[in-house]
Design a protein around this motif. Structure first.
Motif, mmCIF file in Angstrom:
data_model
loop_
_atom_site.group_PDB
_atom_site.id
_atom_site.type_symbol
_atom_site.label_atom_id
_atom_site.label_comp_id
_atom_site.label_asym_id
_atom_site.label_seq_id
_atom_site.Cartn_x
_atom_site.Cartn_y
_atom_site.Cartn_z
ATOM 1 N N SER A 364 58.955 21.122 43.822
ATOM 2 C CA SER A 364 57.717 20.551 43.256
ATOM 3 C C SER A 364 57.985 20.057 41.845
ATOM 4 O O SER A 364 57.487 19.018 41.440
ATOM 5 C CB SER A 364 56.590 21.580 43.190
ATOM 6 N N SER A 367 60.242 16.855 41.843
ATOM 7 C CA SER A 367 59.600 15.621 42.306
ATOM 8 C C SER A 367 58.322 15.414 41.522
ATOM 9 O O SER A 367 57.327 14.959 42.048
ATOM 10 C CB SER A 367 59.301 15.708 43.797
ATOM 11 N N ASN A 370 57.070 10.042 38.243
ATOM 12 C CA ASN A 370 57.515 9.218 37.131
ATOM 13 C C ASN A 370 56.436 9.190 36.062
ATOM 14 O O ASN A 370 55.257 9.183 36.356
ATOM 15 C CB ASN A 370 57.838 7.802 37.610
ATOM 16 N N GLN A 383 48.451 3.424 38.680
ATOM 17 C CA GLN A 383 49.161 3.680 39.932
ATOM 18 C C GLN A 383 48.245 4.352 40.948
ATOM 19 O O GLN A 383 47.482 5.239 40.615
ATOM 20 C CB GLN A 383 50.365 4.577 39.623
ATOM 21 N N CYS A 385 48.266 6.187 44.903
ATOM 22 C CA CYS A 385 49.235 6.791 45.823
ATOM 23 C C CYS A 385 48.591 7.185 47.144
ATOM 24 O O CYS A 385 47.396 7.399 47.235
ATOM 25 C CB CYS A 385 49.847 8.041 45.198
ATOM 26 N N PHE A 389 52.365 13.960 55.614
ATOM 27 C CA PHE A 389 53.576 14.373 56.317
ATOM 28 C C PHE A 389 53.916 13.250 57.296
ATOM 29 O O PHE A 389 53.027 12.709 57.949
ATOM 30 C CB PHE A 389 53.341 15.672 57.092
ATOM 31 N N ARG A 400 57.732 15.080 53.783
ATOM 32 C CA ARG A 400 56.535 14.992 52.953
ATOM 33 C C ARG A 400 56.750 13.723 52.138
ATOM 34 O O ARG A 400 57.721 13.621 51.388
ATOM 35 C CB ARG A 400 56.469 16.218 52.048
ATOM 36 N N THR A 402 55.255 10.327 49.737
ATOM 37 C CA THR A 402 54.229 9.728 48.874
ATOM 38 C C THR A 402 54.592 8.263 48.638
ATOM 39 O O THR A 402 55.728 7.951 48.306
ATOM 40 C CB THR A 402 54.171 10.428 47.510
ATOM 41 N N CYS A 404 53.493 5.141 46.312
ATOM 42 C CA CYS A 404 52.685 4.818 45.135
ATOM 43 C C CYS A 404 52.894 3.368 44.774
ATOM 44 O O CYS A 404 54.017 2.858 44.861
ATOM 45 C CB CYS A 404 53.089 5.677 43.946
ATOM 46 N N LEU A 420 58.493 8.258 47.728
ATOM 47 C CA LEU A 420 59.188 9.546 47.599
ATOM 48 C C LEU A 420 59.115 10.239 48.947
ATOM 49 O O LEU A 420 58.052 10.279 49.559
ATOM 50 C CB LEU A 420 58.447 10.419 46.603
ATOM 51 N N SER B 206 45.846 22.384 50.111
ATOM 52 C CA SER B 206 46.167 21.001 49.779
ATOM 53 C C SER B 206 47.525 20.616 50.363
ATOM 54 O O SER B 206 47.699 19.529 50.906
ATOM 55 C CB SER B 206 46.183 20.841 48.258
ATOM 56 N N TYR B 207 48.499 21.536 50.284
ATOM 57 C CA TYR B 207 49.811 21.264 50.886
ATOM 58 C C TYR B 207 49.704 21.231 52.409
ATOM 59 O O TYR B 207 50.153 20.274 53.051
ATOM 60 C CB TYR B 207 50.820 22.340 50.464
ATOM 61 N N ALA B 210 48.068 18.179 53.650
ATOM 62 C CA ALA B 210 48.464 16.948 52.958
ATOM 63 C C ALA B 210 47.236 16.249 52.390
ATOM 64 O O ALA B 210 46.989 15.076 52.618
ATOM 65 C CB ALA B 210 49.225 16.009 53.885
ATOM 66 N N ARG B 212 45.610 15.683 48.953
ATOM 67 C CA ARG B 212 45.799 15.726 47.512
ATOM 68 C C ARG B 212 44.508 16.043 46.760
ATOM 69 O O ARG B 212 44.518 16.750 45.762
ATOM 70 C CB ARG B 212 46.310 14.346 47.072
ATOM 71 N N ALA B 275 53.245 9.675 40.771
ATOM 72 C CA ALA B 275 54.061 9.660 41.982
ATOM 73 C C ALA B 275 54.701 11.033 42.123
ATOM 74 O O ALA B 275 55.748 11.291 41.576
ATOM 75 C CB ALA B 275 55.131 8.588 41.894
ATOM 76 N N THR B 276 53.997 11.929 42.792
ATOM 77 C CA THR B 276 54.492 13.292 42.922
ATOM 78 C C THR B 276 54.201 13.790 44.324
ATOM 79 O O THR B 276 53.338 13.267 45.015
ATOM 80 C CB THR B 276 53.820 14.208 41.874
ATOM 81 N N LEU B 277 54.943 14.787 44.731
ATOM 82 C CA LEU B 277 54.698 15.360 46.052
ATOM 83 C C LEU B 277 53.734 16.533 45.962
ATOM 84 O O LEU B 277 53.468 17.199 46.949
ATOM 85 C CB LEU B 277 56.023 15.814 46.668
ATOM 86 N N GLY B 278 53.206 16.792 44.769
ATOM 87 C CA GLY B 278 52.244 17.874 44.615
ATOM 88 C C GLY B 278 52.927 19.234 44.597
ATOM 89 O O GLY B 278 54.142 19.335 44.474
ATOM 90 N N ASP B 279 52.116 20.293 44.698
ATOM 91 C CA ASP B 279 52.644 21.643 44.669
ATOM 92 C C ASP B 279 53.109 21.992 46.085
ATOM 93 O O ASP B 279 52.301 22.087 47.000
ATOM 94 C CB ASP B 279 51.537 22.588 44.189
ATOM 95 N N LEU B 280 54.409 22.162 46.242
ATOM 96 C CA LEU B 280 54.953 22.336 47.592
ATOM 97 C C LEU B 280 54.984 23.810 47.996
ATOM 98 O O LEU B 280 54.989 24.697 47.153
ATOM 99 C CB LEU B 280 56.370 21.767 47.649
#
Lengths: 460, 323
Positions: A364, A367, A370, A383, A385, A389, A400, A402, A404, A420, B206-207, B210, B212, B275-280
């Protein structure tokens, strides 16, 4: 790392630094002039025997009435906000410069205007006739007739200039005065999508758009950029593109100033269409990253670098091996927008002594997204997004992912896209894949993004 | 048969200052000493009030012709005769009286919790909270463990909890006469546990789905927990205007939550999402089936529509070109 050479207003501290150097250089030049007799008039047949500096003198004498400084002025203040150089290519006043020298005016003609300054002190307004954003060229016109002008070197147009030939770059670096720089022609840059001449010589901000000629005074290229991480590594636009743009400017209708921005948008769109087509044509192959496989471009101008954290101290708790491949493309659009780059990166993470939860936390953090530069808000939207999955096929690891994107405010249909994806099949190892595309259409971004996701597989 | 009535004289802060038992069907109230109840208030007449039983046996207050008159406790209208059925409060001058029948109902006996019991609960909850935080810290530990990283935040949290409970204890001391410190501490620790668990739950859901937005708006749940906590503290303090204070507290919490949402919306407007995958979580926590590539890329059209819409709006201020 390539830096376009139009000279912008700088902070005072930096400027005084430049002035100090100017003084030292000036004293030295004065001493040299006193010691040496004034140069004799050039003698053409004996070029071979003359010392090299004499060739430079002759080249500069020939160029002097043919080069200009091109200044972008703030309408309201009537003062320069950026400077570059240019050179005449026809008797009716057509001159070549870089697009990035006139970009402020092209994108915002109500705020800026263009002006030239000749070495003899003549000044006047400039008209923008044509632009070639992809090759960073522009054609401007001086309202003067019967001017001397440059010819293009036929060897350069045919691509037959020998490596090692002495060539001469001219322009007005840092607004210090017209200058000639001797350097070496080193052929076209390897591993580059854009054709660029590698010039070994010192070119500096303000020389952008200036001519580079052979010893006979005929143009082989146009100053455009230099590398900041090297010494005397400069880049020139080959003369053939300048010649082609002149042809286009002669035949086509002149650019309507208020429509220049739309023309920039059209050219950027055409550029990305050709670029992604070339990327497809270059082919893709599957590359191995730890126990996973991912997509790699086979195009010669996509270069890859690897990095690891194995030698980190203290010993890391997660092993990370990264491969980063990018096209070394960069198109100057405006002061804050460089576009046209694509980058594929893969990081393979393997937990050394972390449990599944700690490993997920590590991922987490890695990733973490940016950082968005808020200053570009004028040129790009915020941005947005979409994440989910994804499984490209039943045999492929679930991801997983994303997606954006940011849109270019001034150019419809162009986006910066970041994709990503993280594999979700193992508890303590994973592949983090990132695809970055600048200035791309939605369709091209989806096509490459899809290929990118579908290529991720577990190979054990 | 003469029934008993009680007349209470209240102090300025609402406490009962004096309580008179009247074994007669009629009582007189005033500043003069020939009254049954003597009130030392310069705005009360020497013979101000007569309280008697009406024909139906209910108590009635009657003004004996005074300058400042007779009012119901919360009433604004001057009365000559005031029936006291159900509403026992009377205001004369600056004094409030309450008249009760012997049949006046009183609240049932409250169970007394021994102080030690509160303390035991406090200890159990406190240990649970710190064990929970230690455990979560361990789950999130990706670097080498160090006492600084693990213990400093816990000490900070302990200080905040004790301080918070102490402030409410002070309020209790003022309004209720006893600090109820263990009770307030118990409320505070329970709230802290609820916030930690809520955060964990929101991030995990949230994970797993999926989704957000759940993580994005989880802070609203934390605000709700804060509101509930304040309500519990207030109920324990039992201030005179409980409803008013609960309303005020709620308004503050809603204002805080709204401020946070507005700030979030502004940031999103200016720089958008990260641009993040969040809390995994470990992959086993995934609940929804993965989308196909077709579905995933089809959904990017909606993202495109959002940036296209943003494109046509004016750029946010502060985003000027830098020289």
């Amino acid at each position: 790392m390539r830096c376009p050479l139009a000279h912008r207003a700088r902070r005072a501290g930096r400027y005084t630094f430049d002035v100090r150097h100017l003084l030292v250089a000036g004293l030295f030049a004065a001493g040299a002039a006193i010691a040496q007799p004034p140069p004799a008039a050039p003698v053409a047949p004996e070029v071979q025997q003359l010392p090299l500096s004499t060739t430079a003198e002759r080249v500069y004498d020939h160029a002097k009435p043919r080069i200009v400084q091109i200044r972008t002025l703030l309408q309201a203040a009537g003062r320069q906000t950026s400077i570059g150089s240019g050179f005449l290519v026809s008797a009716d006043g057509m001159a070549i410069t870089n697009y990035h020298v006139v970009s402020r005016f092209a994108l915002d003609p109500r705020t800026y205007r263009l002006e030239y300054l000749a070495p003899d002190g003549a000044k006047g307004a400039l008209k923008l006739l044509a632009i070639d954003v992809g090759h960073d060229l522009a054609v401007v016109k001086l309202e003067r007739a019967d001017l001397p002008y440059f010819a293009f070197d036929p060897r350069a147009l045919a691509g037959r200039l020998p490596k090692g030939e002495r060539i001469y770059a001219m322009g007005n670096p840092l607004d210090l005065g017209f200058t000639i720089v001797e350097g070496t022609f080193n052929g076209l840059v390897d591993k580059s999508y854009d054709e660029r001449i590698h010039f070994s010589g010192a070119i500096n901000p303000g020389m952008s758009g200036g001519p580079v000629t052979a010893g006979d005074g005929r143009v082989v290229g146009v100053n455009v950029a230099k590398r900041l991480d090297g010494e005397q590594v400069g880049f020139l636009v080959p003369a053939s593109y300048a010649a082609a743009l002149i042809e286009r400017a002669r035949k086509g209708s002149a650019l309507v100033v208020d429509k220049a921005r739309e023309e920039v948008g059209r050219q950027l769109d055409a550029w990305q269409a050709a670029f992604y087509e070339a990327l497809r044509a270059g082919g893709f192959r599957s590359s191995t990253i730890g126990p996973y496989r991912g997509l790699e471009s086979a195009a010669p101008w996509v270069t890859c670098w690897a990095a690891t954290n194995a030698d980190q101290v203290p010993k890391p708790r997660t092993a990370v091996n990264t491969t980063r491949c990018s096209s070394s493309t960069g198109i100057f659009v405006s002061d804050l927008i460089l576009t046209g780059r694509v980058e594929l990166s893969y990081s393979y993470y393997k937990a050394i002594d972390l449990n599944a939860f700690q490993f997920a936390k590590e991922l987490s953090q890695r990733s973490g997204g940016n950082a968005v530069d808020p200053r570009v808000g004028k040129r790009l939207t915020g941005q947005e997004c979409h994440d989910d999955f994804v499984a490209a096929a039943p045999s492929r690891p679930p991801l997983r992912a994303t997606w954006c994107m940011r849109a270019y405010r001034e150019f419809e249909g162009l986006y910066n896209v970041t994709l990503l994806a993280l594999t979700q099949d193992q508890d303590r190892e994973a592949l983090l894949a990132q695809l970055t595309m600048q200035g791309v259409s939605h369709a091209n971004a989806v096509a490459l993004g899809r290929r990118f996701l579908e290529a991720i597989e577990w190979q054990r | 048969m003469a029934a008993v009535m009680w007349i209470e004289v209240l102090s300025s802060d609402g406490e009962v200052a004096a309580r008179e038992r009247i074994e007669s069907d009629e009582a007189r109230v005033g500043r003069a000493f020939n009254n049954d109840v003597v009130v030392a208030d310069p705005h009360v007449a020497p013979n101000h009030l007569r309280i008697f039983r009406g024909d139906d046996g209910e108590l009635v207050a009657e003004d004996l012709g005074t300058l400042n008159g007779l009012y119901a406790e919360h009433g604004a209208r001057r009365m000559t005769r005031l029936p006291l059925k159900g509403e026992p409060g009377i205001r004369i001058g600056r004094t409030v009286l309450r008249v009760h029948d012997s049949a006046h109902p009183v609240a049932p006996e409250r169970l007394l919790t021994p102080p030690r019991a509160h303390a035991r609960w406090d200890a159990i909850l406190g240990v649970a909270l710190f064990a929970l935080i230690l455990f979560l810290n361990w789950l999130n530990l990706t670097s080498e463990p160090s006492a600084n990283v693990v213990l400093l935040p816990m000490i900070g949290l302990a200080i905040v909890l004790f301080g918070w409970a102490g402030l409410w204890g002070l309020m209790s001391r003022i309004f209720l006469g006893q600090a109820q410190y263990p009770l307030h501490l118990r409320i505070a620790i329970t709230a802290a546990i609820a916030v930690v668990l809520w955060d964990l739950l929101a991030e995990t859901v949230s994970y797993s789905f999926a989704w957000r937005e759940i993580a994005d708006y989880a802070a609203l749940g934390a605000w709700a927990i804060l509101a509930a906590t304040c309500w519990a503290h207030l109920a324990a303090v039992q201030p005179r205007h409980l409803k008013l204070e609960v309303g005020l507290m709620l308004a503050l919490v809603v204002a805080g939550a709204t401020m946070q949402l507005v700030t979030k919306a502004e940031t999103r407007e200016q720089v958008g999402q990260r641009a993040t995958l969040g809390d995994l979580r470990p992959p086993a926590f995934r609940v929804v089936a993965p989308a196909s590539a077709d579905e995933f890329f089809k959904d990017t059209s909606a993202t495109r529509a959002r940036v296209d819409k943003a494109r046509l709006k004016d750029p946010p201020s502060g985003g000027a070109d830098a020289e």
